[in-house]
Write an enzyme that holds these catalytic residues in place. Structure first.
Site, PDB file in Angstrom:
ATOM      1  N   GLU A  43       0.818  -1.214   0.000  1.00  7.27           N
ATOM      2  CA  GLU A  43       0.000   0.000   0.000  1.00  7.27           C
ATOM      3  C   GLU A  43       0.853   1.266   0.000  1.00  7.27           C
ATOM      4  O   GLU A  43       2.006   1.256   0.412  1.00  7.27           O
ATOM      5  CB  GLU A  43      -0.911   0.023   1.229  1.00  7.27           C
ATOM      6  CG  GLU A  43      -1.979  -1.032   1.175  1.00  7.27           C
ATOM      7  CD  GLU A  43      -2.901  -1.005   2.369  1.00  7.27           C
ATOM      8  OE1 GLU A  43      -3.952  -1.644   2.275  1.00  7.27           O
ATOM      9  OE2 GLU A  43      -2.592  -0.361   3.391  1.00  7.27           O
ATOM     10  N   GLU A  54      -1.528  -9.697  -7.060  1.00  3.93           N
ATOM     11  CA  GLU A  54      -1.522 -10.369  -8.353  1.00  3.93           C
ATOM     12  C   GLU A  54      -0.561  -9.678  -9.319  1.00  3.93           C
ATOM     13  O   GLU A  54       0.154 -10.342 -10.067  1.00  3.93           O
ATOM     14  CB  GLU A  54      -2.932 -10.391  -8.964  1.00  3.93           C
ATOM     15  CG  GLU A  54      -3.969 -11.052  -8.092  1.00  3.93           C
ATOM     16  CD  GLU A  54      -4.689 -10.105  -7.131  1.00  3.93           C
ATOM     17  OE1 GLU A  54      -5.844 -10.408  -6.802  1.00  3.93           O
ATOM     18  OE2 GLU A  54      -4.103  -9.084  -6.704  1.00  3.93           O
TER      19      GLU A  54
END
Length: 137
Positions: A43, A54
């Protein structure tokens, strides 16, 4: 019994950097030659610069020279059956066929399984851009 690829995705949860949402995601993608690459979410305070698990797994594989994949496993710390988001689905579609198996961890050895084509029908791909060029759009 837990799937080996799901276990690798779960292992990737340990490297997640999630100081804002505290929602850890791990992913493991398998190449057609059986090599597995993992990733976790990273993040950023402005959220739009955050990296999804992913994408991190796929980027690692592509950077290592792989371009063909047959299976992806995704998990979260909540074991809530999380699926790749729309942005990740589109990124996967750049390198994966519609029949890529996407396994989503529900916890307690339970998974949901989809194909990429089921998760993202009518994707934008190279052929879409070529058709637009040909038609002059």
């Amino acid at each position: 019994m837990t799937d080996t690829l799901v276990e690798r995705a779960r292992d990737a949860l340990d490297t997640a950097y999630v100081p804002y949402s505290e929602y850890r995601v791990g992913a493991a993608i398998r190449t057609t030659d059986g090599t597995v690459f993992t990733g976790s979410n990273i993040e950023n305070a402005n959220y739009s610069n955050s990296l999804h698990a992913e994408e991190v797994a796929l980027a690692s594989a592509v950077t290592d020279g792989h371009r063909t994949f047959d299976r992806l496993a995704v998990t979260s710390g909540a074991r809530d059956g999380v699926t790749p988001c729309g942005m990740c689905r589109q990124t996967l579609a750049e390198f994966c066929d519609d029949d890529l198996r996407v396994v989503c961890d529900e916890g307690d050895g339970t998974t949901s399984e989809y194909t990429l084509g089921e998760l993202l029908p009518s994707t934008i791909g190279p052929e879409t851009l070529e058709a637009a060029k040909r038609s002059g759009e």
